[in-house]
Design a protein around this motif. Structure first.
Motif, PDB file in Angstrom:
ATOM      1  N   ALA A 117      -5.127  -9.731  -9.822  1.00 36.03           N
ATOM      2  CA  ALA A 117      -5.431  -8.444  -8.908  1.00 36.03           C
ATOM      3  C   ALA A 117      -6.594  -8.861  -8.130  1.00 36.03           C
ATOM      4  O   ALA A 117      -6.516  -8.777  -6.962  1.00 36.03           O
ATOM      5  N   LYS A 118      -7.630  -9.663  -8.708  1.00 32.31           N
ATOM      6  CA  LYS A 118      -8.839  -9.899  -7.587  1.00 32.31           C
ATOM      7  C   LYS A 118      -8.205 -11.063  -6.721  1.00 32.31           C
ATOM      8  O   LYS A 118      -8.514 -10.906  -5.703  1.00 32.31           O
ATOM      9  N   GLU A 119      -7.314 -12.002  -7.260  1.00 30.42           N
ATOM     10  CA  GLU A 119      -6.989 -13.290  -6.518  1.00 30.42           C
ATOM     11  C   GLU A 119      -6.114 -12.677  -5.177  1.00 30.42           C
ATOM     12  O   GLU A 119      -5.945 -13.130  -4.075  1.00 30.42           O
ATOM     13  N   LEU A 120      -5.438 -11.437  -5.561  1.00 21.52           N
ATOM     14  CA  LEU A 120      -4.509 -10.947  -4.485  1.00 21.52           C
ATOM     15  C   LEU A 120      -5.171 -10.127  -3.580  1.00 21.52           C
ATOM     16  O   LEU A 120      -4.780  -9.502  -2.513  1.00 21.52           O
ATOM     17  N   GLY A 121      -6.683  -9.880  -3.823  1.00 19.95           N
ATOM     18  CA  GLY A 121      -7.310  -9.176  -2.819  1.00 19.95           C
ATOM     19  C   GLY A 121      -7.103  -7.573  -3.288  1.00 19.95           C
ATOM     20  O   GLY A 121      -7.437  -6.831  -2.018  1.00 19.95           O
ATOM     21  N   LEU A 122      -6.622  -7.208  -4.296  1.00 19.18           N
ATOM     22  CA  LEU A 122      -6.219  -5.659  -4.648  1.00 19.18           C
ATOM     23  C   LEU A 122      -7.590  -4.967  -4.755  1.00 19.18           C
ATOM     24  O   LEU A 122      -7.387  -3.729  -4.561  1.00 19.18           O
ATOM     25  N   GLU A 123      -8.708  -5.352  -5.091  1.00 23.48           N
ATOM     26  CA  GLU A 123      -9.862  -4.787  -5.159  1.00 23.48           C
ATOM     27  C   GLU A 123     -10.400  -4.129  -3.894  1.00 23.48           C
ATOM     28  O   GLU A 123     -10.182  -5.002  -3.073  1.00 23.48           O
ATOM     29  N   PRO A 124     -11.263  -3.276  -3.885  1.00 21.83           N
ATOM     30  CA  PRO A 124     -11.561  -2.265  -5.043  1.00 21.83           C
ATOM     31  C   PRO A 124     -10.842  -1.091  -5.144  1.00 21.83           C
ATOM     32  O   PRO A 124     -10.995  -0.151  -5.863  1.00 21.83           O
ATOM     33  N   ASN A 125      -9.401  -1.103  -4.514  1.00 19.03           N
ATOM     34  CA  ASN A 125      -8.540   0.219  -4.654  1.00 19.03           C
ATOM     35  C   ASN A 125      -7.769   0.005  -5.812  1.00 19.03           C
ATOM     36  O   ASN A 125      -7.292   1.039  -6.014  1.00 19.03           O
ATOM     37  N   ASP A 176      -9.058  18.685  -4.763  1.00 14.76           N
ATOM     38  CA  ASP A 176      -9.396  17.408  -5.539  1.00 14.76           C
ATOM     39  C   ASP A 176     -10.120  16.473  -4.611  1.00 14.76           C
ATOM     40  O   ASP A 176      -9.587  16.469  -3.569  1.00 14.76           O
ATOM     41  N   PRO A 177     -11.184  15.879  -4.870  1.00 14.52           N
ATOM     42  CA  PRO A 177     -11.670  14.750  -4.119  1.00 14.52           C
ATOM     43  C   PRO A 177     -10.500  13.587  -3.964  1.00 14.52           C
ATOM     44  O   PRO A 177      -9.660  13.623  -4.736  1.00 14.52           O
ATOM     45  N   LYS A 178     -10.709  12.677  -3.088  1.00 17.42           N
ATOM     46  CA  LYS A 178      -9.715  11.677  -2.974  1.00 17.42           C
ATOM     47  C   LYS A 178      -9.626  10.889  -4.069  1.00 17.42           C
ATOM     48  O   LYS A 178     -10.951  10.712  -4.811  1.00 17.42           O
ATOM     49  N   LEU A 179      -8.735  10.114  -4.364  1.00 19.70           N
ATOM     50  CA  LEU A 179      -8.648   9.047  -5.590  1.00 19.70           C
ATOM     51  C   LEU A 179      -9.661   8.038  -5.600  1.00 19.70           C
ATOM     52  O   LEU A 179      -9.942   7.517  -4.517  1.00 19.70           O
ATOM     53  N   VAL A 180     -10.355   7.627  -6.445  1.00 19.58           N
ATOM     54  CA  VAL A 180     -11.084   6.419  -6.492  1.00 19.58           C
ATOM     55  C   VAL A 180     -10.508   5.162  -6.392  1.00 19.58           C
ATOM     56  O   VAL A 180     -10.817   4.181  -5.786  1.00 19.58           O
ATOM     57  N   TYR A 181      -9.396   5.308  -7.338  1.00 23.61           N
ATOM     58  CA  TYR A 181      -8.359   4.014  -7.337  1.00 23.61           C
ATOM     59  C   TYR A 181      -7.001   4.485  -6.944  1.00 23.61           C
ATOM     60  O   TYR A 181      -6.298   5.181  -7.411  1.00 23.61           O
ATOM     61  N   SER A 182      -6.344   3.642  -5.907  1.00 23.90           N
ATOM     62  CA  SER A 182      -4.867   4.047  -5.260  1.00 23.90           C
ATOM     63  C   SER A 182      -3.984   3.700  -6.686  1.00 23.90           C
ATOM     64  O   SER A 182      -2.955   4.197  -6.829  1.00 23.90           O
ATOM     65  N   SER A 183      -4.259   2.658  -7.305  1.00 28.51           N
ATOM     66  CA  SER A 183      -3.694   2.127  -8.546  1.00 28.51           C
ATOM     67  C   SER A 183      -4.591   1.816  -9.737  1.00 28.51           C
ATOM     68  O   SER A 183      -5.309   1.120  -9.356  1.00 28.51           O
TER      69      SER A 183
END
Lengths: 123, 123
Positions: A44-52, A3-10
């Motif tokens: 999640a945005k404030e914590l810099g978790l995007e785009p994963n 399978d392709p790699k995941l688009v989102y890790s979470s």
């Protein structure tokens, strides 16, 4: 073919389904999920978790009695949550640190809320 | 602590997000995702795939230009689909047989539709 790699890790799915007032099962939106999902997305945005990391809304996840409910993939771990503090803990402990927030986790076959959500599970 | 077992062996999330008409990115709902998601849910039931398989609606999955889009967890495989036949093939080949429908799969970094969706990928 692998399978392709995941688009989102979470990839987090928060139920935001709303049932009519008085429905016997209740609904996650009636329990405040929409505001908390918006908070989770903003944090999640404030914590810099995007785009994963992506915080999605979803239709009924069939855990109505236990809601608000969310599930995090690819691991398929389910949580109930009621406050911004719950969301902060899920983001920090599960999403950032890869650990689990045991006091908020839902068991696969669970259909009723646990007696308390602050104490550890009894042995 | 190991994670609890999965609640759903296949958990499908179909984007049913609707943007206003004329939006430059378009949206999955504007491309007909809601009817097709309802079809998929009904077919999964007819095929006896419940309760191990769940066909959910979801908010925007950020694959708008490639939609209608869906993702299947826990494997995290993404598909685009346009017809009931596409849905039938995804259900039968991916969900039932555990194989992949290569002609409909989305690559993780893909941002534009493939020139055709019926031919195999070029070498």
């Amino acid at each position: 073919m692998s399978d392709p790699k995941l688009v989102y890790s979470s990839h987090v799915f928060c139920c935001t389904n709303l049932r009519p007032e008085g429905h016997r099962r209740g609904s996650c939106a009636a329990r405040g999920s929409e505001k908390l999902r918006n908070y989770m997305k903003a944090r999640a945005k404030e914590l810099g978790l995007e785009p994963n990391v992506r915080i999605n809304s979803a239709g009924c996840l069939e855990r109505c009695e236990l809601g608000p409910a969310l599930v995090i993939y690819p691991e398929g771990v389910w949580y109930t949550y009621q406050t911004q503090e719950d969301i902060d803990e899920i983001l920090q402990t599960h999403v950032v640190e890869g650990d689990r927030v045991e006091r908020l986790m839902l068991a696969p076959d669970q259909t009723e809320p646990r007696p308390t959500t602050t104490a550890s599970s009894p042995a």
